[in-house]
Design an enzyme around this catalytic site. Sequence first.
Site, PDB file in Angstrom:
ATOM      1  N   ASP A 115       0.821  -1.198   0.000  1.00  0.00           N
ATOM      2  CA  ASP A 115       0.000   0.000   0.000  1.00  0.00           C
ATOM      3  C   ASP A 115       0.863   1.259   0.000  1.00  0.00           C
ATOM      4  OD1 ASP A 115      -2.609   0.866  -0.239  1.00  0.00           O
ATOM      5  OD2 ASP A 115      -2.796   1.319   1.892  1.00  0.00           O
TER       6      ASP A 115
ATOM      7  N   CYS B 171     -15.013 -14.023 -13.329  1.00  0.00           N
ATOM      8  CA  CYS B 171     -16.284 -13.291 -13.183  1.00  0.00           C
ATOM      9  C   CYS B 171     -17.357 -13.818 -14.131  1.00  0.00           C
ATOM     10  CB  CYS B 171     -16.088 -11.802 -13.471  1.00  0.00           C
ATOM     11  SG  CYS B 171     -15.162 -10.924 -12.197  1.00  0.00           S
TER      12      CYS B 171
ATOM     13  N   CYS C  84     -20.339  -9.895  -3.932  1.00  0.00           N
ATOM     14  CA  CYS C  84     -19.566 -10.673  -4.920  1.00  0.00           C
ATOM     15  C   CYS C  84     -19.633 -12.166  -4.582  1.00  0.00           C
ATOM     16  CB  CYS C  84     -18.126 -10.171  -4.907  1.00  0.00           C
ATOM     17  SG  CYS C  84     -16.999 -11.154  -5.907  1.00  0.00           S
TER      18      CYS C  84
END
Length: 388
Positions: free
Chosen positions: A142, A197, A256
Site C-alpha cells: 500500500d 467473473c 460478490c
Amino acid sequence: MLPTSLDGPLLGDAVVDELRAIAMAHGITRTGVASAEVMLRARVEIVRRRDAGLHDGMQFTYKNPERSTDPGQAVRGARTVFVGARPYLLAEPDTSTVPADGVAARVARYAWTDHYGPLREGLWAVAHRLRADGWKAVAYADDNSMVDREIAHRAGLGWFGKNANLLLDGAGSFFVLGSVVTDAPLPVVAEPAGDGCGTCRRCIDGCPTGAIVADGVIDAGRCLAWLLQKPGMFPRAFRRAVGDRIYGCDECQDVCPPTVRLGVKRAAGEAPAGVPVEPFIDALAMLEATDDEVLARWGRWYLSDRDPRWHRRNALIVLGNSGGLPGGARPSDADGARVTGALARYLAHDDSVLRCHAVWAARMLGRDDLLPDTDVDADVRAELSAPL
Ligand code: B12
Ligand code: SF4
Ligand code: SF4
C-alpha cells in the site's frame, strides 16, 4: 543457505519455499513470484484514467506512474518481485463497542484492525532473509511506489474482478497485498490466473453510487471509499448513499459471489487476543472527542493529512443518515441529549465545512429547531436552503 551469485542461474524452488514459509508465519497465506519488468498495462491505465479525470485528484500511484509501475526504480537491478496476500476477513466480535445511546458507524472490513502492519512485518522478514545472503530487497505494501494489484496479478495470485479488486482463486478478494522487490533471480510464476467473473455483474449493479463505470474501472469521484478519505466538502449528491459508513466501503465485495461464498462463509478468522477489532464505532463518541483522542483511536485510517476534521465530517454524515434510511443506523433518540449536544456543538463550530455538514445532519434528522437563520459563510447559507 541461499546461493549468492548475482550472475548465477535461477535460485531453486527450495528458496521460494523457504521465503513462503517465512511469509506464512506472518499470516501471508498466498504468495507468488513475478518478473520485475515495467508494468506497462498499469502505467497506460493510470495515465488514461488520470487524463479522463477518473482519479478525482487522488495522488497515490497516480502521482508518479513512471515510478509506481517500475520495480527497477524501487530497487536498482531488480529482477523479481515476491508477492504476498494476507487475508483480512475477521469474525464480528460478539460485543458491540457502541453504547445504546450512540450512533453506530460502520468501518470497512480492511480497517476493523491494523492489517497492513502485520503484512509489512511479514514482507520485511522475507526481505531480510534475502538481504542476509547479499541480495537487495525492499518490502512495499500500500505504498505509492508500487501498483500492488498488477504485480499480484502478474505473480498469478488471482484475477481482476469487475469490481477492480484482485480475487484470489478459491478465496475471494478480502486480502491485502504487498511485495518484496529484489535483485535475486527467483523462479518466476509466469501464468496469471484466468478470469473468474464470467457473466456476473453484481458489483456493477450493487454499487450504491454507480462508481464502477466499466469492467474493473472505478470513477473515484463517485466511489464512497475515496470520497470518505478525500478532504473538503462531501458531495451532497452522495451523502445519503454513505448510509452508516464512516470509513471505506465494502459493498462491491459484499455482493460478490466468489468472495462471499469462498471468503465470508468459510474463512472468517479470529483476531489475535488483545488486538482491538472495531466493525462499528460510535459516531457520537467521535464527535465528542478531542483532536488528540480522535487521532489516538482512529489515526491509522488513511484520511487526508490525518486531519480529524475529515473524521468528524464523516461522522456528521452518518449522524444525518441515522434517522432510519435503508442501511443507516437509528440513533436511540434523535431528540436525545447526546445527539442534540453534538448537533449544537457543530452548528456553532468555527470550521465552516463542519458547520455545513452539521446543518445537513440536523435537517436530515428533522432538528430544524436547532438551525440558525443565517450564517456568515456563503456555503453554510447555501446548505441551509439546499434541497435535501
Ligand atoms: C488508489 C487506491 C484506491 C482508490 C481507487 C481504487 C481503484 N480501483 O482505482 C480508492 C480510494 C477508491 C480505493 C478503494 C479501495 N481500496 Co484501494 N488502493 C489504491 C492504491 C493506493 C492504488 C491503486 C492503483 O494504483 N490503481 C491504479 C489502477 C490503474 O489500477 P487497478 O485499479 O488495480 O486497475 C487494474 C485493472 O483495472 C486491470 N485491468 C485493465 N484492464 C482490465 C479489463 C478488465 C475487464 C478488468 C476486470 C480489469 C482490467 O488493470 C489495471 C492496472 O493494473 C492501492 C495500493 C497500491 N499501492 O497499489 C490500494 C488497493 C488497490 N486498495 C485496496 C483495498 C482493500 C481497497 C478497498 C476494498 C478498501 C475499502 N473497503 O474501502 C476499496 C475498494 C474499491 C474498489 N472497488 O476498487 C487493496 C486491494 C486488495 C485486493 N484484493 O484487490 C490495495 C491493493 C491495497 C493493498 N495493498 O492491499 N483504493
Ligand atoms: S467501494 Fe463502494 S462506492 Fe466504491 S466502487 Fe465499490 S461499492 Fe462502489
Ligand atoms: S460481483 Fe461478480 S462481476 Fe463483480 S467481481 Fe464479483 S464475480 Fe466479478
